[in-house]
Design an enzyme around this catalytic site. Structure first.
Site, PDB file in Angstrom:
ATOM      1  N   THR A   1       1.737  24.092  -4.702  1.00  0.00           N
ATOM      2  CA  THR A   1       1.586  25.374  -4.021  1.00  0.00           C
ATOM      3  C   THR A   1       2.257  25.389  -2.655  1.00  0.00           C
ATOM      4  O   THR A   1       3.042  26.280  -2.337  1.00  0.00           O
ATOM      5  CB  THR A   1       0.088  25.735  -3.865  1.00  0.00           C
ATOM      6  OG1 THR A   1      -0.510  25.851  -5.147  1.00  0.00           O
ATOM      7  CG2 THR A   1      -0.075  27.046  -3.103  1.00  0.00           C
TER       8      THR A   1
ATOM      9  N   LYS B   1       2.624  10.644   8.374  1.00  0.00           N
ATOM     10  CA  LYS B   1       1.981  10.177   9.596  1.00  0.00           C
ATOM     11  C   LYS B   1       2.620  10.746  10.868  1.00  0.00           C
ATOM     12  O   LYS B   1       2.407  11.902  11.190  1.00  0.00           O
ATOM     13  CB  LYS B   1       1.918   8.654   9.603  1.00  0.00           C
ATOM     14  CG  LYS B   1       0.914   8.107   8.583  1.00  0.00           C
ATOM     15  CD  LYS B   1       0.642   6.648   8.786  1.00  0.00           C
ATOM     16  CE  LYS B   1      -0.346   6.123   7.743  1.00  0.00           C
ATOM     17  NZ  LYS B   1      -1.736   6.492   8.016  1.00  0.00           N
TER      18      LYS B   1
ATOM     19  N   ASP C   1       9.397   3.087   1.558  1.00  0.00           N
ATOM     20  CA  ASP C   1       8.209   3.830   1.998  1.00  0.00           C
ATOM     21  C   ASP C   1       8.054   3.653   3.509  1.00  0.00           C
ATOM     22  O   ASP C   1       7.592   2.620   3.981  1.00  0.00           O
ATOM     23  CB  ASP C   1       6.991   3.288   1.250  1.00  0.00           C
ATOM     24  CG  ASP C   1       5.680   3.932   1.678  1.00  0.00           C
ATOM     25  OD1 ASP C   1       5.667   4.658   2.699  1.00  0.00           O
ATOM     26  OD2 ASP C   1       4.652   3.690   1.016  1.00  0.00           O
TER      27      ASP C   1
ATOM     28  N   PHE D   1       0.865  -1.182   0.000  1.00  0.00           N
ATOM     29  CA  PHE D   1       0.000   0.000   0.000  1.00  0.00           C
ATOM     30  C   PHE D   1       0.899   1.228   0.000  1.00  0.00           C
ATOM     31  O   PHE D   1       1.685   1.434   0.928  1.00  0.00           O
ATOM     32  CB  PHE D   1      -0.920   0.043   1.220  1.00  0.00           C
ATOM     33  CG  PHE D   1      -1.838   1.242   1.206  1.00  0.00           C
ATOM     34  CD1 PHE D   1      -3.079   1.172   0.603  1.00  0.00           C
ATOM     35  CD2 PHE D   1      -1.451   2.448   1.763  1.00  0.00           C
ATOM     36  CE1 PHE D   1      -3.916   2.284   0.550  1.00  0.00           C
ATOM     37  CE2 PHE D   1      -2.276   3.565   1.721  1.00  0.00           C
ATOM     38  CZ  PHE D   1      -3.514   3.478   1.112  1.00  0.00           C
TER      39      PHE D   1
END
Length: 497
Positions: free
Chosen positions: A380, A356, A325, A215
């Protein structure tokens, strides 16, 4: 099971001890300095009437079927989350592993009360074009501080969340890979024109290799590397990128060493085969490999240090980047700041994403992965200075209270107790595993797993599931043996029932 007049739901042993002391009020927690309940409080069914009413209201304006209950964050404290119906739940899930110090930690509230910080929060900049004067120092002193940054990675790109961190890390990898093919030459007229209509050579057919059960997020590119639940991917177009097998180990590990070593070799051989096939047959060479140190959403699937060492060797052999990751594993829950530090890799990963527990997203990377031109990786906000303020307070508490050492100690305590319960209830739970307090165990079926999570809720424990059969534990770094005992009292009661 006893229930006292304040509706504290505890096991017989724990309840009796506390009732004898006359404990029915809130107690100051020495760990965090905030006020926690002495134990779980269950006043209504969960979700209660107020939560159900709010869910009906929310569902009328957006898809809200994933909502479990509505929280009262003003009253939540430390390791306990309060809901709007007055229930206080010991939270061993912590907002899907994203709350490092629990709720309303004084150090974080104090940082937000600082008038200087309030102006930083009020004036959120477009960091790519108008960063504040202190931004370089904040990056160096917080995110690139020696005890925080992954060893060997000296550059950082900040982002908003885990998905956009991985998405933009892919871009960095593709840019790096293309630069190697171009050998420093400037963009050609053909490249500039063809990229505008999504054609070669300006839009090359490169790929990112990922693993079954992975994931990495729900944005479009990340979804092509996510393989944990069909509901994430249904109806969404995907890239034809390679998917390798992640090791599926037999437990207990110590009794299945030979079989698990063979599983490592099988999966590495598959990685090698995919590199060759996508280069020669599909004409879509693998520019990078993305992998979680522990596959979290996919079921808390672990792989050995030797597997990761060999994966790094194979990736380097084929001239691709290794992206680790650490969105869910990073920030301390495994007892080290970054889970991949457990693997003794010969060199740092090329790129490592985070989010997280770190409050904002981003990725660390080697200098070679910094694009030469501006605006190639850009949006941005490019992160959020207000989250770095919170992160700084978090890191100070982690260091001051030696929380990584605590995570290791408490994690060992939890794994021992879980293995004892596994021995007592071998027909119900199995495959206890974890690093630090990043822990999971499997249930005999997905239906049983869901029933256990729901039963724990009725006893005042907020837990979570992952994969098809696993219960996962993601407590705060401030979680102690006392909290663990409350959890085990509840789990033991559930398993007996």
């Amino acid at each position: 099971m006893f229930v006292n007049k304040c509706h504290h739901v505890l096991s017989t042993r724990t309840s009796t001890r506390r009732l004898l002391k006359g404990v029915t009020t809130w107690k100051r927690c020495l760990t965090t300095g905030s006020r926690e309940p002495e134990g779980p409080v269950v006043a209504t069914e969960i979700p209660g009437p107020r939560s159900r009413s709010l869910l009906q209201e929310l569902n009328s304006i957006q898809q809200a079927s994933s909502v479990q209950f509505f929280a009262d964050y003003e009253k939540s404290s430390g390791n306990y989350i309060m809901d709007v119906d007055g229930n206080a739940l010991l939270d061993v899930y912590m907002q899907i592993s994203s709350m490092p110090l629990g709720y309303n930690h004084p150090a974080m509230l104090e940082a937000l009360a600082d008038p200087v910080n309030q102006k930083i929060i009020a004036n959120r900049p477009a960091l790519g074009v108008f960063p504040a004067k202190d931004w370089p120092n904040r990056l160096k002193n917080v995110l690139l501080e020696k005890e925080v940054a992954p060893p060997g990675l000296s550059h950082i790109t900040t982002m908003m969340c885990g998905s956009c961190s991985n998405e933009n890390a892919f871009k960095n990898i593709f840019i790096w890979y293309a630069e190697k093919q171009r050998q420093g030459a400037p963009f050609t007229k053909e490249e500039i024109e063809s990229c505008m209509i999504n054609e070669k050579p300006g839009s090359p057919h490169y790929s990112i290799m990922s693993f079954k059960g992975a994931f990495h997020g729900r944005t479009l590119g990340c979804l092509s590397t996510t393989h944990s639940k069909y509901i994430h991917k249904m109806d969404i177009p995907a890239f034809d990128w390679p998917i390798a097998s992640f090791p599926e180990y037999k437990y207990p590990l110590e009794e299945n060493v030979r079989e698990n070593q063979q599983e490592d070799k099988r999966c590495i051989a598959e990685v090698e085969e995919l590199f060759e096939r996508y280069k020669n047959e599909k004409r879509m060479p693998v520019a990078g490999v993305i992998i979680e140190p522990i596959q979290a959403e996919g079921g808390d699937n672990h792989a050995s240090s030797e597997f990761f060492q060999e994966l790094q060797r194979v990736t380097r052999k084929h001239g691709a980047a290794l992206l680790i990751d650490e969105v869910q594993t990073g920030g301390g829950p495994t007892g080290k700041m970054w889970c991949h530090e457990h693997f003794n890799l010969s060199t740092p990963p090329d790129v490592m994403t985070f989010s997280k527990k770190m409050q904002l997203g981003g990725y660390y990377h080697l200098e070679d992965f910094k694009p030469k031109q501006g605006y190639r990786v850009f949006n941005t906000w490019m992160g959020d200075p207000s989250k770095v303020i919170l992160l700084e307070a978090i890191l100070e508490i982690i260091k001051k209270e030696n929380l990584l050492d605590r995570v290791t100690r408490v994690g060992d305590y939890m794994l021992k107790n879980l293995k004892d319960l596994q021995n007592e209830h071998s027909n119900t739970i199995n495959a206890v595993r974890g690093r630090g307090t990043f822990i999971a165990f499997n249930c005999a079926s997905s239906q049983l797993r869901d029933a256990i999570v729901k039963k724990l809720l009725t006893k005042g424990i907020q837990a979570g599931g992952c994969g098809s059969q696993a219960v996962r534990l993601r407590p705060a770094l401030t979680f102690t043996e006392r909290h663990a005992d409350i959890f085990f009292d509840a789990l033991r009661s559930v398993l007996k029932e």
